[in-house]
Motif scaffolding. Structure first.
Motif, PDB file in Angstrom:
ATOM      1  N   ILE A 251     -10.364   1.787   1.227  1.00  0.00           N
ATOM      2  CA  ILE A 251      -8.985   0.764   1.412  1.00  0.00           C
ATOM      3  C   ILE A 251      -8.860   0.633  -0.029  1.00  0.00           C
ATOM      4  O   ILE A 251      -9.550   0.373  -1.039  1.00  0.00           O
ATOM      5  CB  ILE A 251      -9.327  -0.473   2.286  1.00  0.00           C
TER       6      ILE A 251
ATOM      7  N   LEU B 161      -2.758  -2.813   4.274  1.00  0.00           N
ATOM      8  CA  LEU B 161      -3.806  -1.699   3.908  1.00  0.00           C
ATOM      9  C   LEU B 161      -3.456  -0.580   4.605  1.00  0.00           C
ATOM     10  O   LEU B 161      -3.160  -0.715   6.046  1.00  0.00           O
ATOM     11  CB  LEU B 161      -5.013  -2.125   3.834  1.00  0.00           C
TER      12      LEU B 161
ATOM     13  N   ALA C  22       0.915  -1.158   0.008  1.00  0.00           N
ATOM     14  CA  ALA C  22      -0.102  -0.031   0.168  1.00  0.00           C
ATOM     15  C   ALA C  22       0.870   1.077  -0.173  1.00  0.00           C
ATOM     16  O   ALA C  22       2.091   1.208   0.379  1.00  0.00           O
ATOM     17  CB  ALA C  22      -0.955   0.048   1.325  1.00  0.00           C
TER      18      ALA C  22
END
Ligand code: PGA
Length: 236
Positions: free
Chosen positions: A139, A131, A35
Protein backbone atom coordinates in the motif's frame (compact mmCIF):
# COMPACT_ATOMS: atom_id res chain seq x y z
CA UNK A 1 -13.99 -3.79 8.15
CA UNK A 2 -16.66 -3.30 5.52
CA UNK A 3 -16.04 -5.51 2.53
CA UNK A 4 -18.03 -4.55 -0.54
CA UNK A 5 -17.90 -6.96 -3.43
CA UNK A 6 -19.11 -5.68 -6.80
CA UNK A 7 -19.06 -7.16 -10.28
CA UNK A 8 -17.52 -4.50 -12.46
CA UNK A 9 -14.84 -1.83 -12.41
CA UNK A 10 -17.52 0.77 -13.20
CA UNK A 11 -19.44 -0.17 -10.03
CA UNK A 12 -16.24 -0.04 -8.00
CA UNK A 13 -15.40 3.42 -9.33
CA UNK A 14 -18.90 4.72 -8.75
CA UNK A 15 -19.14 3.45 -5.17
CA UNK A 16 -15.65 4.69 -4.26
CA UNK A 17 -16.46 8.13 -5.66
CA UNK A 18 -19.73 8.22 -3.69
CA UNK A 19 -17.85 7.52 -0.45
CA UNK A 20 -15.29 10.25 -1.18
CA UNK A 21 -18.09 12.64 -2.16
CA UNK A 22 -19.88 11.85 1.12
CA UNK A 23 -16.70 12.67 3.03
CA UNK A 24 -16.37 16.00 1.19
CA UNK A 25 -20.04 16.77 1.85
CA UNK A 26 -19.93 16.19 5.60
CA UNK A 27 -16.52 17.90 5.92
CA UNK A 28 -15.89 20.41 3.14
CA UNK A 29 -12.35 21.07 4.37
CA UNK A 30 -11.42 17.39 4.36
CA UNK A 31 -7.84 16.23 4.01
CA UNK A 32 -8.00 13.50 1.38
CA UNK A 33 -5.18 10.99 1.10
CA UNK A 34 -4.96 10.12 -2.58
CA UNK A 35 -3.41 7.28 -4.54
CA UNK A 36 -2.05 6.67 -8.03
CA UNK A 37 -2.13 3.48 -10.11
CA UNK A 38 -4.69 2.33 -12.64
CA UNK A 39 -7.42 1.37 -10.15
CA UNK A 40 -8.31 4.87 -8.85
CA UNK A 41 -8.52 6.38 -12.36
CA UNK A 42 -12.22 5.49 -12.74
CA UNK A 43 -12.94 6.88 -9.26
CA UNK A 44 -11.28 10.16 -10.23
CA UNK A 45 -13.33 10.28 -13.47
CA UNK A 46 -16.53 9.96 -11.41
CA UNK A 47 -15.37 12.68 -9.00
CA UNK A 48 -14.63 14.98 -11.95
CA UNK A 49 -18.17 14.40 -13.27
CA UNK A 50 -19.68 15.13 -9.85
CA UNK A 51 -17.59 18.28 -9.51
CA UNK A 52 -18.55 19.51 -12.97
CA UNK A 53 -22.22 18.81 -12.21
CA UNK A 54 -21.89 20.99 -9.11
CA UNK A 55 -22.50 18.11 -6.69
CA UNK A 56 -19.14 18.30 -4.91
CA UNK A 57 -16.75 21.14 -4.26
CA UNK A 58 -12.98 20.73 -4.06
CA UNK A 59 -12.22 24.39 -3.32
CA UNK A 60 -11.76 23.81 0.40
CA UNK A 61 -10.21 20.33 0.17
CA UNK A 62 -6.56 19.54 0.81
CA UNK A 63 -4.95 16.45 -0.68
CA UNK A 64 -1.86 14.49 0.30
CA UNK A 65 -0.60 11.75 -1.98
CA UNK A 66 0.98 8.53 -0.86
CA UNK A 67 4.15 8.35 -2.88
CA UNK A 68 6.43 9.47 -5.69
CA UNK A 69 9.23 7.93 -7.72
CA UNK A 70 12.70 9.11 -6.73
CA UNK A 71 14.28 11.25 -9.44
CA UNK A 72 11.12 12.18 -11.37
CA UNK A 73 9.94 15.76 -11.08
CA UNK A 74 6.40 16.95 -11.65
CA UNK A 75 6.99 17.76 -15.33
CA UNK A 76 7.91 14.13 -16.08
CA UNK A 77 4.81 12.43 -17.43
CA UNK A 78 5.60 9.28 -15.43
CA UNK A 79 5.75 11.13 -12.12
CA UNK A 80 2.88 10.77 -9.71
CA UNK A 81 2.54 14.57 -9.48
CA UNK A 82 1.92 14.60 -13.24
CA UNK A 83 -0.52 11.68 -12.91
CA UNK A 84 -2.55 13.49 -10.25
CA UNK A 85 -2.69 16.73 -12.25
CA UNK A 86 -3.66 14.84 -15.37
CA UNK A 87 -6.22 12.46 -13.84
CA UNK A 88 -7.85 14.74 -11.28
CA UNK A 89 -6.47 18.11 -10.23
CA UNK A 90 -6.54 19.80 -13.66
CA UNK A 91 -10.23 18.95 -14.04
CA UNK A 92 -11.70 19.98 -10.68
CA UNK A 93 -11.79 23.19 -8.66
CA UNK A 94 -9.09 22.16 -6.19
CA UNK A 95 -6.43 24.73 -5.27
CA UNK A 96 -3.16 23.35 -6.60
CA UNK A 97 -1.32 24.85 -3.63
CA UNK A 98 -3.51 22.63 -1.44
CA UNK A 99 -2.34 19.46 -3.20
CA UNK A 100 0.73 17.67 -1.88
CA UNK A 101 2.83 14.86 -3.33
CA UNK A 102 6.16 13.82 -1.77
CA UNK A 103 9.09 15.40 -3.62
CA UNK A 104 11.02 12.57 -5.26
CA UNK A 105 13.71 15.01 -6.34
CA UNK A 106 14.50 16.28 -2.84
CA UNK A 107 18.23 16.23 -2.18
CA UNK A 108 17.69 14.88 1.31
CA UNK A 109 14.89 12.31 1.15
CA UNK A 110 15.00 11.67 4.88
CA UNK A 111 14.37 15.36 5.58
CA UNK A 112 11.66 15.37 2.90
CA UNK A 113 9.96 12.43 4.63
CA UNK A 114 10.10 14.15 8.01
CA UNK A 115 8.73 17.38 6.55
CA UNK A 116 5.92 15.46 4.81
CA UNK A 117 4.86 13.74 8.03
CA UNK A 118 5.05 17.02 9.94
CA UNK A 119 2.87 18.68 7.31
CA UNK A 120 0.23 15.91 7.54
CA UNK A 121 0.23 16.31 11.32
CA UNK A 122 -0.10 20.08 10.97
CA UNK A 123 -3.13 19.56 8.69
CA UNK A 124 -4.74 17.55 11.49
CA UNK A 125 -4.15 14.17 9.85
CA UNK A 126 -5.93 12.52 6.96
CA UNK A 127 -9.72 12.29 7.00
CA UNK A 128 -10.03 9.66 4.29
CA UNK A 129 -7.17 7.73 2.75
CA UNK A 130 -7.78 6.13 -0.64
CA UNK A 131 -5.54 3.13 -1.33
CA UNK A 132 -4.88 0.71 -4.14
CA UNK A 133 -3.13 -2.56 -3.44
CA UNK A 134 -0.13 -4.05 -5.23
CA UNK A 135 0.05 -7.68 -6.29
CA UNK A 136 2.61 -8.14 -3.50
CA UNK A 137 0.28 -6.48 -0.96
CA UNK A 138 1.96 -3.09 -0.97
CA UNK A 139 0.00 0.00 0.00
CA UNK A 140 1.61 3.21 -1.13
CA UNK A 141 5.04 1.83 -1.91
CA UNK A 142 5.35 -0.01 1.41
CA UNK A 143 6.77 -3.24 0.05
CA UNK A 144 6.85 -6.62 1.88
CA UNK A 145 9.54 -6.48 4.55
CA UNK A 146 10.61 -7.87 7.92
CA UNK A 147 8.93 -4.97 9.72
CA UNK A 148 6.43 -2.17 9.18
CA UNK A 149 7.87 1.33 8.73
CA UNK A 150 5.93 4.20 10.26
CA UNK A 151 7.43 7.34 8.77
CA UNK A 152 7.50 8.61 5.19
CA UNK A 153 10.66 7.03 3.84
CA UNK A 154 12.66 6.00 0.81
CA UNK A 155 12.08 2.45 -0.46
CA UNK A 156 13.67 0.12 -2.96
CA UNK A 157 10.91 -1.18 -5.22
CA UNK A 158 10.30 -4.90 -5.50
CA UNK A 159 11.01 -6.58 -8.82
CA UNK A 160 7.30 -7.47 -9.06
CA UNK A 161 6.33 -3.80 -8.62
CA UNK A 162 8.82 -2.68 -11.26
CA UNK A 163 7.44 -5.31 -13.62
CA UNK A 164 3.82 -4.35 -12.86
CA UNK A 165 4.56 -0.66 -13.46
CA UNK A 166 6.70 -1.18 -16.57
CA UNK A 167 3.51 -1.03 -18.66
CA UNK A 168 3.42 2.72 -18.12
CA UNK A 169 7.01 3.25 -19.34
CA UNK A 170 8.63 2.77 -22.73
CA UNK A 171 10.83 0.02 -21.36
CA UNK A 172 11.28 -1.73 -18.04
CA UNK A 173 14.73 -0.17 -17.52
CA UNK A 174 13.06 3.26 -17.40
CA UNK A 175 11.09 2.41 -14.23
CA UNK A 176 12.78 4.07 -11.25
CA UNK A 177 14.04 1.50 -8.75
CA UNK A 178 13.40 3.63 -5.68
CA UNK A 179 10.55 5.77 -4.41
CA UNK A 180 9.50 7.84 -1.43
CA UNK A 181 6.33 6.67 0.29
CA UNK A 182 4.14 7.58 3.19
CA UNK A 183 4.71 4.96 5.88
CA UNK A 184 2.16 3.10 7.95
CA UNK A 185 1.85 5.80 10.61
CA UNK A 186 -0.01 8.39 8.53
CA UNK A 187 -2.04 5.66 6.80
CA UNK A 188 -3.07 4.00 10.07
CA UNK A 189 -3.84 7.38 11.65
CA UNK A 190 -6.20 8.30 8.80
CA UNK A 191 -9.73 8.51 10.20
CA UNK A 192 -11.11 6.39 7.37
CA UNK A 193 -9.44 4.12 4.85
CA UNK A 194 -10.95 3.18 1.49
CA UNK A 195 -9.10 0.47 -0.43
CA UNK A 196 -10.02 -0.33 -4.02
CA UNK A 197 -8.96 -3.56 -5.74
CA UNK A 198 -9.93 -4.53 -9.24
CA UNK A 199 -10.17 -7.90 -10.91
CA UNK A 200 -9.42 -11.58 -10.47
CA UNK A 201 -5.68 -10.97 -10.40
CA UNK A 202 -6.06 -9.14 -7.07
CA UNK A 203 -8.30 -11.80 -5.46
CA UNK A 204 -5.53 -13.76 -3.80
CA UNK A 205 -3.71 -10.77 -2.33
CA UNK A 206 -6.99 -9.24 -1.11
CA UNK A 207 -7.83 -12.52 0.66
CA UNK A 208 -4.36 -12.73 2.19
CA UNK A 209 -4.44 -9.09 3.30
CA UNK A 210 -7.84 -9.05 4.93
CA UNK A 211 -8.48 -12.65 5.92
CA UNK A 212 -4.95 -13.90 6.65
CA UNK A 213 -2.38 -13.22 9.37
CA UNK A 214 -1.21 -9.65 10.01
CA UNK A 215 2.39 -9.53 8.84
CA UNK A 216 4.81 -7.02 7.24
CA UNK A 217 5.30 -9.65 4.54
CA UNK A 218 1.79 -8.65 3.42
CA UNK A 219 1.87 -4.91 4.11
CA UNK A 220 -1.87 -4.28 3.57
CA UNK A 221 -2.67 -6.80 6.32
CA UNK A 222 -1.91 -4.07 8.89
CA UNK A 223 -5.24 -2.51 7.86
CA UNK A 224 -7.01 -5.27 9.81
CA UNK A 225 -6.02 -3.24 12.87
CA UNK A 226 -7.58 -0.02 11.55
CA UNK A 227 -10.99 0.83 13.05
CA UNK A 228 -12.64 2.16 9.88
CA UNK A 229 -11.68 0.41 6.66
CA UNK A 230 -13.86 -0.09 3.62
CA UNK A 231 -12.65 -2.42 0.89
CA UNK A 232 -14.32 -2.35 -2.52
CA UNK A 233 -13.39 -5.33 -4.61
CA UNK A 234 -14.54 -5.79 -8.22
CA UNK A 235 -14.56 -9.40 -9.32
CA UNK A 236 -14.33 -9.03 -13.08
P1 PGA B 1 -2.92 -0.68 -9.79
O1 PGA B 1 -1.78 -0.47 -8.71
O2 PGA B 1 -4.10 0.11 -9.31
O3 PGA B 1 -2.33 -0.12 -11.05
O4 PGA B 1 -3.20 -2.15 -9.84
C1 PGA B 1 -2.08 -0.62 -7.37
C2 PGA B 1 -0.84 -0.40 -6.56
O5 PGA B 1 0.25 -0.84 -6.98
O6 PGA B 1 -0.94 0.19 -5.48
Amino acid sequence: MKFIKVKTYEELSHKAALLIAAQMTVKPNSVLGLATGSTPVGTYKELIKMNQAGDIDFSTVTSVNLDEYVGLDGTNDQSYRYFMNDNLFDHVNIRKDHTFVPNGCAEDLKAEGEAYDAMIKELGGIDLQLLGIGLDGHIGFNEPDEFFTGATHEVVLDESTIEANARFFEKKEDVPTTAITMGMMSIMQAKKVLLVANGAKKKEIVEKSFFGPITPKVPASILQLHPDVTVIYAEE
